[in-house]
Scaffold this motif. Structure first.
Motif, PDB file in Angstrom:
ATOM      1  N   LEU A 257       0.832  -1.200   0.000  1.00 60.54           N
ATOM      2  CA  LEU A 257       0.000   0.000   0.000  1.00 60.54           C
ATOM      3  C   LEU A 257       0.870   1.254   0.000  1.00 60.54           C
ATOM      4  O   LEU A 257       1.979   1.266   0.552  1.00 60.54           O
ATOM      5  CB  LEU A 257      -0.925   0.012   1.218  1.00 60.54           C
ATOM      6  N   SER A 258       0.350   2.307  -0.574  1.00 59.39           N
ATOM      7  CA  SER A 258       1.070   3.585  -0.581  1.00 59.39           C
ATOM      8  C   SER A 258       0.988   4.225   0.802  1.00 59.39           C
ATOM      9  O   SER A 258       0.168   3.829   1.643  1.00 59.39           O
ATOM     10  CB  SER A 258       0.462   4.523  -1.620  1.00 59.39           C
ATOM     11  N   ASP A 259       1.808   5.242   1.012  1.00 61.39           N
ATOM     12  CA  ASP A 259       1.755   5.985   2.277  1.00 61.39           C
ATOM     13  C   ASP A 259       0.368   6.589   2.484  1.00 61.39           C
ATOM     14  O   ASP A 259      -0.160   6.568   3.594  1.00 61.39           O
ATOM     15  CB  ASP A 259       2.797   7.102   2.286  1.00 61.39           C
ATOM     16  N   ALA A 260      -0.214   7.107   1.421  1.00 60.27           N
ATOM     17  CA  ALA A 260      -1.543   7.718   1.519  1.00 60.27           C
ATOM     18  C   ALA A 260      -2.581   6.683   1.961  1.00 60.27           C
ATOM     19  O   ALA A 260      -3.433   6.975   2.813  1.00 60.27           O
ATOM     20  CB  ALA A 260      -1.942   8.337   0.185  1.00 60.27           C
ATOM     21  N   GLU A 261      -2.491   5.480   1.410  1.00 58.03           N
ATOM     22  CA  GLU A 261      -3.438   4.426   1.781  1.00 58.03           C
ATOM     23  C   GLU A 261      -3.223   3.965   3.219  1.00 58.03           C
ATOM     24  O   GLU A 261      -4.187   3.739   3.960  1.00 58.03           O
ATOM     25  CB  GLU A 261      -3.308   3.238   0.816  1.00 58.03           C
ATOM     26  N   LEU A 262      -1.958   3.846   3.619  1.00 58.49           N
ATOM     27  CA  LEU A 262      -1.667   3.453   5.003  1.00 58.49           C
ATOM     28  C   LEU A 262      -2.146   4.527   5.978  1.00 58.49           C
ATOM     29  O   LEU A 262      -2.713   4.214   7.027  1.00 58.49           O
ATOM     30  CB  LEU A 262      -0.170   3.197   5.181  1.00 58.49           C
ATOM     31  N   LEU A 263      -1.915   5.773   5.620  1.00 63.99           N
ATOM     32  CA  LEU A 263      -2.354   6.871   6.470  1.00 63.99           C
ATOM     33  C   LEU A 263      -3.881   6.885   6.589  1.00 63.99           C
ATOM     34  O   LEU A 263      -4.421   7.109   7.675  1.00 63.99           O
ATOM     35  CB  LEU A 263      -1.842   8.195   5.918  1.00 63.99           C
ATOM     36  N   GLU A 264      -4.554   6.591   5.488  1.00 61.48           N
ATOM     37  CA  GLU A 264      -6.015   6.527   5.496  1.00 61.48           C
ATOM     38  C   GLU A 264      -6.494   5.395   6.406  1.00 61.48           C
ATOM     39  O   GLU A 264      -7.449   5.558   7.169  1.00 61.48           O
ATOM     40  CB  GLU A 264      -6.547   6.326   4.072  1.00 61.48           C
ATOM     41  N   ARG A 265      -5.826   4.255   6.345  1.00 66.69           N
ATOM     42  CA  ARG A 265      -6.203   3.127   7.214  1.00 66.69           C
ATOM     43  C   ARG A 265      -5.970   3.476   8.683  1.00 66.69           C
ATOM     44  O   ARG A 265      -6.772   3.110   9.545  1.00 66.69           O
ATOM     45  CB  ARG A 265      -5.409   1.875   6.851  1.00 66.69           C
ATOM     46  N   PHE A 266      -4.871   4.170   8.937  1.00 68.18           N
ATOM     47  CA  PHE A 266      -4.596   4.547  10.323  1.00 68.18           C
ATOM     48  C   PHE A 266      -5.624   5.565  10.813  1.00 68.18           C
ATOM     49  O   PHE A 266      -6.145   5.442  11.925  1.00 68.18           O
ATOM     50  CB  PHE A 266      -3.179   5.091  10.480  1.00 68.18           C
ATOM     51  N   CYS A 267      -5.910   6.561  10.002  1.00 68.83           N
ATOM     52  CA  CYS A 267      -6.866   7.604  10.404  1.00 68.83           C
ATOM     53  C   CYS A 267      -8.283   7.057  10.511  1.00 68.83           C
ATOM     54  O   CYS A 267      -8.987   7.344  11.480  1.00 68.83           O
ATOM     55  CB  CYS A 267      -6.857   8.752   9.398  1.00 68.83           C
ATOM     56  N   GLY A 268      -8.687   6.301   9.507  1.00 66.90           N
ATOM     57  CA  GLY A 268     -10.069   5.848   9.452  1.00 66.90           C
ATOM     58  C   GLY A 268     -10.382   4.695  10.375  1.00 66.90           C
ATOM     59  O   GLY A 268     -11.421   4.659  11.028  1.00 66.90           O
ATOM     60  N   ARG A 269      -9.462   3.747  10.460  1.00 63.75           N
ATOM     61  CA  ARG A 269      -9.743   2.518  11.223  1.00 63.75           C
ATOM     62  C   ARG A 269      -8.823   2.327  12.431  1.00 63.75           C
ATOM     63  O   ARG A 269      -8.921   1.332  13.127  1.00 63.75           O
ATOM     64  CB  ARG A 269      -9.582   1.304  10.301  1.00 63.75           C
ATOM     65  N   ARG A 270      -7.906   3.245  12.585  1.00 67.69           N
ATOM     66  CA  ARG A 270      -6.907   3.150  13.675  1.00 67.69           C
ATOM     67  C   ARG A 270      -6.152   1.821  13.633  1.00 67.69           C
ATOM     68  O   ARG A 270      -5.909   1.192  14.671  1.00 67.69           O
ATOM     69  CB  ARG A 270      -7.541   3.349  15.046  1.00 67.69           C
ATOM     70  N   GLU A 271      -5.777   1.410  12.442  1.00 70.98           N
ATOM     71  CA  GLU A 271      -5.026   0.165  12.266  1.00 70.98           C
ATOM     72  C   GLU A 271      -3.575   0.382  12.696  1.00 70.98           C
ATOM     73  O   GLU A 271      -2.839   1.146  12.068  1.00 70.98           O
ATOM     74  CB  GLU A 271      -5.068  -0.298  10.808  1.00 70.98           C
ATOM     75  N   GLU A 272      -3.186  -0.294  13.759  1.00 70.43           N
ATOM     76  CA  GLU A 272      -1.820  -0.175  14.257  1.00 70.43           C
ATOM     77  C   GLU A 272      -0.808  -0.671  13.241  1.00 70.43           C
ATOM     78  O   GLU A 272       0.294  -0.131  13.138  1.00 70.43           O
ATOM     79  CB  GLU A 272      -1.661  -0.950  15.569  1.00 70.43           C
TER      80      GLU A 272
END
Length: 159
Positions: free
Chosen positions: A25-40
């Motif tokens: 995943l791109s940084d943008a996608e990882l950041l979205e997962r962290f922001c949206g779902r709080r995925e550690e």
């Protein structure tokens, strides 16, 4: 009480960094997962990707390993707090580089200010001690001089 080292934290994050598919995943996608779902795991991958560069910036600015580790942690704490407000998510490396530089520069300035305050405190207290000692010495010399002028019947009881 448990203590943490930077290497220990990075190792922990690497162990829990998610699946191979998430690594693509791109940084943008990882950041979205962290922001949206709080995925550690998404955050761990971001730290894994950008951690060495962030630590390098902190070390170059500060020159002290321990202070650099503190600035490194503060940089990623800023990311945790402001992840949802990162505008250019595809340029996360630039964002982190800027945060790392500003954090380390602030830490360097605070350390210099602290050293100056400590130096000024030591200097002023040393100066104050020196004045006190000079005053005591001058007072003692004046007292002995005056006592020397007294007749024996008054001076001897005082001595």
């Amino acid at each position: 009480m448990q203590t943490f080292t930077l290497r220990g934290v990075l190792d922990h994050l690497r162990r829990h960094a998610g699946t191979a598919a998430m690594r693509d995943l791109s940084d943008a996608e990882l950041l979205e997962r962290f922001c949206g779902r709080r995925e550690e795991a998404a955050f761990a991958l971001l730290v894994q990707r950008h951690g060495p560069a962030v630590l390098g910036v902190c070390r170059r600015v500060l020159g002290d390993v321990h202070a650099a580790e503190d600035a490194f942690q503060a940089t990623f704490l800023v990311l945790v707090c402001k992840a949802g407000r990162v505008r250019r998510r595809d340029s996360l490396g630039s964002f982190l580089n800027g945060v790392a530089y500003r954090t380390a520069a602030r830490a360097r300035a605070e350390a210099a200010e602290r050293r100056n305050r400590e130096r000024a405190t030591v200097t002023s207290s040393s100066y104050s001690d020196m004045l006190d000692e000079m005053s005591r010495a001058e007072t003692s010399a004046a007292l002995h001089e005056e006592m020397g002028r007294l007749p024996d019947k008054y001076r001897l009881p005082l001595i």
